[in-house]
Design an enzyme around this catalytic site. Structure first.
Site, PDB file in Angstrom:
ATOM      1  N   HIS A 136      -4.219   7.638  -4.297  1.00 54.23           N
ATOM      2  CA  HIS A 136      -3.827   8.901  -4.920  1.00 54.23           C
ATOM      3  C   HIS A 136      -2.344   9.032  -4.579  1.00 54.23           C
ATOM      4  CE1 HIS A 136      -3.390  13.254  -6.138  1.00 54.23           C
ATOM      5  NE2 HIS A 136      -4.563  12.923  -6.944  1.00 54.23           N
ATOM      6  N   ASP A 194     -12.192   9.882  -9.572  1.00 53.94           N
ATOM      7  CA  ASP A 194     -12.525   9.050 -10.529  1.00 53.94           C
ATOM      8  C   ASP A 194     -13.349   8.141 -10.156  1.00 53.94           C
ATOM      9  OD1 ASP A 194     -11.079  10.372 -12.709  1.00 53.94           O
ATOM     10  OD2 ASP A 194      -9.261   9.784 -11.528  1.00 53.94           O
TER      11      ASP A 194
HETATM   12  N1  COA Z   1      -5.886  -0.969  -5.443  1.00 53.34           N
HETATM   13  C1  COA Z   1      -5.496  -1.610  -4.666  1.00 53.34           C
HETATM   14  N2  COA Z   1      -4.064  -1.442  -4.236  1.00 53.34           N
HETATM   15  C2  COA Z   1      -3.472  -0.133  -4.486  1.00 53.34           C
HETATM   16  C3  COA Z   1      -4.104   0.703  -5.158  1.00 53.34           C
HETATM   17  C4  COA Z   1      -5.564   0.567  -5.672  1.00 53.34           C
HETATM   18  N3  COA Z   1      -6.257   1.252  -6.426  1.00 53.34           N
HETATM   19  N4  COA Z   1      -3.434   1.756  -5.467  1.00 53.34           N
HETATM   20  C5  COA Z   1      -2.217   1.478  -4.739  1.00 53.34           C
HETATM   21  N5  COA Z   1      -2.367   0.519  -4.200  1.00 53.34           N
HETATM   22  C6  COA Z   1      -1.212  -0.119  -3.424  1.00 53.34           C
HETATM   23  C7  COA Z   1       0.130  -0.558  -4.498  1.00 53.34           C
HETATM   24  O1  COA Z   1      -0.191  -1.929  -4.950  1.00 53.34           O
HETATM   25  C8  COA Z   1       1.084  -0.538  -3.206  1.00 53.34           C
HETATM   26  O2  COA Z   1       1.116  -1.748  -2.342  1.00 53.34           O
HETATM   27  P1  COA Z   1       2.271  -2.595  -1.799  1.00 53.34           P
HETATM   28  O3  COA Z   1       2.862  -1.448  -0.986  1.00 53.34           O
HETATM   29  O4  COA Z   1       1.664  -3.654  -1.326  1.00 53.34           O
HETATM   30  O5  COA Z   1       3.148  -2.565  -2.951  1.00 53.34           O
HETATM   31  C9  COA Z   1       0.528   0.509  -2.367  1.00 53.34           C
HETATM   32  O6  COA Z   1      -0.845   0.692  -2.390  1.00 53.34           O
HETATM   33  C10 COA Z   1       1.252   1.697  -2.694  1.00 53.34           C
HETATM   34  O7  COA Z   1       0.906   2.163  -4.177  1.00 53.34           O
HETATM   35  P2  COA Z   1       1.596   2.982  -4.858  1.00 53.34           P
HETATM   36  O8  COA Z   1       1.520   2.661  -6.421  1.00 53.34           O
HETATM   37  O9  COA Z   1       3.076   3.173  -4.466  1.00 53.34           O
HETATM   38  O10 COA Z   1       0.941   4.282  -4.791  1.00 53.34           O
HETATM   39  P3  COA Z   1       0.952   5.453  -5.522  1.00 53.34           P
HETATM   40  O11 COA Z   1       0.617   6.799  -4.499  1.00 53.34           O
HETATM   41  O12 COA Z   1       2.232   5.933  -6.145  1.00 53.34           O
HETATM   42  O13 COA Z   1      -0.129   5.361  -6.524  1.00 53.34           O
HETATM   43  C11 COA Z   1      -2.096   5.516  -7.948  1.00 53.34           C
HETATM   44  C12 COA Z   1      -1.007   6.326  -6.971  1.00 53.34           C
HETATM   45  C13 COA Z   1      -3.090   6.758  -8.018  1.00 53.34           C
HETATM   46  C14 COA Z   1      -1.071   5.561  -9.068  1.00 53.34           C
HETATM   47  C15 COA Z   1      -2.532   4.453  -7.468  1.00 53.34           C
HETATM   48  O14 COA Z   1      -3.220   4.420  -6.311  1.00 53.34           O
HETATM   49  C16 COA Z   1      -3.563   3.665  -8.390  1.00 53.34           C
HETATM   50  O15 COA Z   1      -3.062   3.042  -9.450  1.00 53.34           O
HETATM   51  N6  COA Z   1      -4.828   3.796  -8.172  1.00 53.34           N
HETATM   52  C17 COA Z   1      -5.812   3.314  -9.408  1.00 53.34           C
HETATM   53  C18 COA Z   1      -5.855   4.211 -10.343  1.00 53.34           C
HETATM   54  C19 COA Z   1      -6.762   5.423 -10.181  1.00 53.34           C
HETATM   55  O16 COA Z   1      -7.723   5.588  -9.626  1.00 53.34           O
HETATM   56  N7  COA Z   1      -5.877   6.656 -10.680  1.00 53.34           N
HETATM   57  C20 COA Z   1      -6.677   7.861 -10.435  1.00 53.34           C
HETATM   58  C21 COA Z   1      -5.950   8.848  -9.566  1.00 53.34           C
HETATM   59  S1  COA Z   1      -6.673  10.199  -9.288  1.00 53.34           S
END
Ligand code: COA
Length: 257
Positions: A136, A194
């Site tokens: 998240h 979700d």
């Molecule tokens: N599965 C695997 N790895 C994940 C991940 C997931 N669901 N979510 C984040 N990561 C990893 C990223 O690849 C990144 O790895 P790195 O540091 O080696 O590059 C690290 O965790 C940080 O990710 P980042 O994208 O910067 O986190 P964020 O806080 O910006 O992203 C989301 C938040 C929600 C966009 C992200 O967690 C995601 O895409 N989740 C899956 C989609 C989802 O469930 N969305 C609903 C949200 S309520």
């Protein structure tokens, strides 16, 4: 009007696209009962309407997320509320936001059984694919909404005498693996709302591509609250942009490139 009519539109579309008759809303039914009735032509078991109501409440508002912000930008132009909500719906659709629970159920179906969970997590991480329903932008701990929905999943299945559900069992196994895996622990990735909501909708027989419209049906109340708030002290959004490209480039006419 938007809060009232979105469920009618979603239910009507769900029925018309499979060739069924549209069912008009019933004023005597509460909100969730009415929606499920318009969708299925049956007033649901009170347990289902209660758990569905819980899901709508948990999705109704969540401060400054992507779809709300998109709506506020549109609101700041003094566009009408229907256009504000249309902008929010556009931002909601993507799999990183409201589209995630649809992706979760498709991912769970693809993985299949708890026995395949370990290999599936490794394959996803090796392929740089995300585990949908985890992580998240703000929560770096267990999403409290996911806890409530997970509990509701167990309660409703228990009360209806349904023993074990393949998707829920697999989701629980994935959660267990992730919460003990260094990759997820180091990055503070926990299940989000979700991860479990799609399982409930799926159990209710709701088609996967309706999950995001259900999210919109709930979140429209939050979007509209922010729309009203935006109008109270409105200023047109015009973010600054920091240019990081090359400076002083010269224009070369196309025929001389
Ligand atoms: N599965 C695997 N790895 C994940 C991940 C997931 N669901 N979510 C984040 N990561 C990893 C990223 O690849 C990144 O790895 P790195 O540091 O080696 O590059 C690290 O965790 C940080 O990710 P980042 O994208 O910067 O986190 P964020 O806080 O910006 O992203 C989301 C938040 C929600 C966009 C992200 O967690 C995601 O895409 N989740 C899956 C989609 C989802 O469930 N969305 C609903 C949200 S309520």
């Amino acid at each position: 009007r938007l809060i009232a009519k979105l469920p009618t539109i979603v239910a009507a579309w769900a029925r018309l696209r499979r060739g069924d008759e549209y069912i008009p809303p019933r004023d005597d039914l509460p909100f969730s009962d009415n929606f499920l009735y318009m969708l299925t032509e049956t007033v649901p078991h009170p347990l289902w309407s209660e758990v569905f109501d819980d899901c709508l409440i948990l999705h109704a508002e969540h401060t400054m997320n992507a779809s709300t912000f998109a709506g506020m930008v549109t609101a700041s132009t003094l566009a009408d509320p229907y256009t504000v909500v249309a902008s929010s719906i556009g931002a909601l659709k993507g799999p990183l936001h409201g589209g995630a629970n649809e992706e979760v159920v498709m991912m769970l179906r693809e993985i299949g059984t708890p026995a395949q969970a370990h290999a599936a997590v490794e394959a996803r991480l090796n392929g740089k694919n995300k585990l949908m329903g985890f992580g998240h932008r703000v929560y770096k701990n267990y999403d409290p909404r996911a806890k409530i929905i997970q509990k509701a999943c167990h309660e409703v299945l228990g009360e209806l005498g349904i023993k074990g559900d393949p998707l829920l069992d697999l989701a629980m196994e994935l959660e267990k693996i992730a919460l003990n895996d260094k990759y997820f622990v180091d990055r503070k990735l926990y299940p989000n709302v979700d991860f479990y909501s799609g399982i409930i909708y799926d159990k209710m027989g709701i088609e996967v591509d309706l999950f995001t419209p259900l999210f919109a049906m709930a979140r429209v109340s939050g979007w509209l609250a922010h729309w009203l708030e935006q109008l109270r002290e409105n200023k047109l959004y015009r973010p600054d942009q920091i240019y990081s490209g090359e400076h002083d480039r010269h224009y070369v006419p196309i025929d001389r490139r």
